[in-house]
Write a protein that holds these residues in place. Structure first.
Motif, PDB file in Angstrom:
ATOM      1  N   ASP A   8       0.799  -1.218   0.000  1.00 46.65           N
ATOM      2  CA  ASP A   8       0.000   0.000   0.000  1.00 46.65           C
ATOM      3  C   ASP A   8       0.833   1.270   0.000  1.00 46.65           C
TER       4      ASP A   8
ATOM      5  N   ARG B 163      -4.104  -6.620  -9.392  1.00 46.03           N
ATOM      6  CA  ARG B 163      -4.423  -6.593  -7.963  1.00 46.03           C
ATOM      7  C   ARG B 163      -5.314  -7.782  -7.602  1.00 46.03           C
TER       8      ARG B 163
ATOM      9  N   GLU C  47     -18.779  -8.979   1.485  1.00 45.11           N
ATOM     10  CA  GLU C  47     -17.420  -8.451   1.426  1.00 45.11           C
ATOM     11  C   GLU C  47     -16.902  -8.416  -0.006  1.00 45.11           C
TER      12      GLU C  47
ATOM     13  N   TRP D  57     -13.092  -7.151  -1.782  1.00 45.43           N
ATOM     14  CA  TRP D  57     -11.727  -6.808  -1.399  1.00 45.43           C
ATOM     15  C   TRP D  57     -10.885  -6.477  -2.619  1.00 45.43           C
TER      16      TRP D  57
ATOM     17  N   ASP E   3      -6.865  -6.369  -2.958  1.00 46.99           N
ATOM     18  CA  ASP E   3      -5.712  -6.768  -2.156  1.00 46.99           C
ATOM     19  C   ASP E   3      -6.204  -7.065  -0.742  1.00 46.99           C
ATOM     20  N   GLU E   4      -5.646  -6.444   0.278  1.00 45.81           N
ATOM     21  CA  GLU E   4      -6.055  -6.724   1.657  1.00 45.81           C
ATOM     22  C   GLU E   4      -6.970  -5.641   2.217  1.00 45.81           C
ATOM     23  N   GLU E   5      -7.552  -4.843   1.329  1.00 43.38           N
ATOM     24  CA  GLU E   5      -8.439  -3.767   1.756  1.00 43.38           C
ATOM     25  C   GLU E   5      -9.894  -4.095   1.413  1.00 43.38           C
ATOM     26  N   ARG E   6     -10.737  -4.081   2.436  1.00 44.83           N
ATOM     27  CA  ARG E   6     -12.175  -4.248   2.209  1.00 44.83           C
ATOM     28  C   ARG E   6     -12.705  -2.947   1.630  1.00 44.83           C
ATOM     29  N   VAL E   7     -13.392  -3.024   0.504  1.00 41.71           N
ATOM     30  CA  VAL E   7     -13.833  -1.822  -0.197  1.00 41.71           C
ATOM     31  C   VAL E   7     -15.092  -1.246   0.432  1.00 41.71           C
TER      32      VAL E   7
ATOM     33  N   THR F  14     -11.629   2.463  -2.629  1.00 42.00           N
ATOM     34  CA  THR F  14     -10.475   2.104  -1.809  1.00 42.00           C
ATOM     35  C   THR F  14      -9.845   3.388  -1.280  1.00 42.00           C
ATOM     36  N   LYS F  15      -8.977   3.250  -0.283  1.00 46.17           N
ATOM     37  CA  LYS F  15      -8.456   4.439   0.401  1.00 46.17           C
ATOM     38  C   LYS F  15      -7.566   5.318  -0.468  1.00 46.17           C
ATOM     39  N   ASN F  16      -7.102   4.816  -1.607  1.00 45.80           N
ATOM     40  CA  ASN F  16      -6.258   5.637  -2.487  1.00 45.80           C
ATOM     41  C   ASN F  16      -7.078   6.510  -3.443  1.00 45.80           C
TER      42      ASN F  16
END
Length: 171
Positions: A12, A34, A134, A136, A138-142, A155-157
């Motif tokens: 990340d 990804r 759920e 996802w 990568d390792e981020e839950r959307v 996602t956070k980006n």
């Protein structure tokens, strides 16, 4: 935006910020390496590192899974819904039938015969993050895109504002 998601290293700290206002219209279709996952009731419905994503102005990305990455035995075409996209063509929808009898309607959609520019979408399904437990990247839950029509994954980006919230449908 000049980020090639195929080169995403899985860390990340190296993931670039993307503004949905830098995405093009008409939308751009691109492969992504990804890790994408959809989970319902603890069952992985789909998982791939060979997905596609659609990038369109004001929308979070929509991720598409190839059918070979999905548990197709749990998915069935929906007779209740269809829609038309001016760029991609006619969309059909998919229900999820879980073991034990739970049926979740219209959780995914596909373009079986997309317009030529989006031909790579044929045979792929995209999921509404709001209609399954759920999703996802990568390792981020959307976070699901707001509204009952669009199916982007936040996602956070990503930076918005995002189309889909009340009052944004006409953007």
């Amino acid at each position: 935006m000049n980020n090639s998601s195929n080169d995403y290293p899985g860390d990340d700290s190296e993931l670039k910020t993307e503004s949905v206002w830098d995405y093009p219209r008409p939308p751009r279709l691109e492969p992504t390496g990804r890790r994408l996952r959809v989970v319902q009731g603890g069952v992985v419905i789909g998982e791939t590192r060979h997905g596609l994503r659609i990038l369109e102005t004001s929308h979070p990305p929509v991720y598409y899974f190839p059918r070979e990455a999905l548990v197709m035995e749990l998915l069935e075409p929906s007779a209740a819904r269809a829609s038309f996209c001016e760029f991609k063509g006619m969309a059909g929808y998919w229900n999820l039938r879980m073991p034990g009898g739970l049926v979740l309607e219209d959780v995914a959609w596909s373009y079986e015969r997309p317009s030529p520019k989006y031909a790579a979408l044929a045979g792929c399904l995209a999921f509404y993050a709001s209609r399954v437990e759920e999703c996802w990247v990568d390792e981020e839950r959307v976070v699901p895109q707001q509204g009952d029509f669009y199916g982007g994954w936040i996602t956070k980006n990503l930076r918005g504002p995002f189309k889909g919230a009340p009052g944004t449908r006409g953007w």
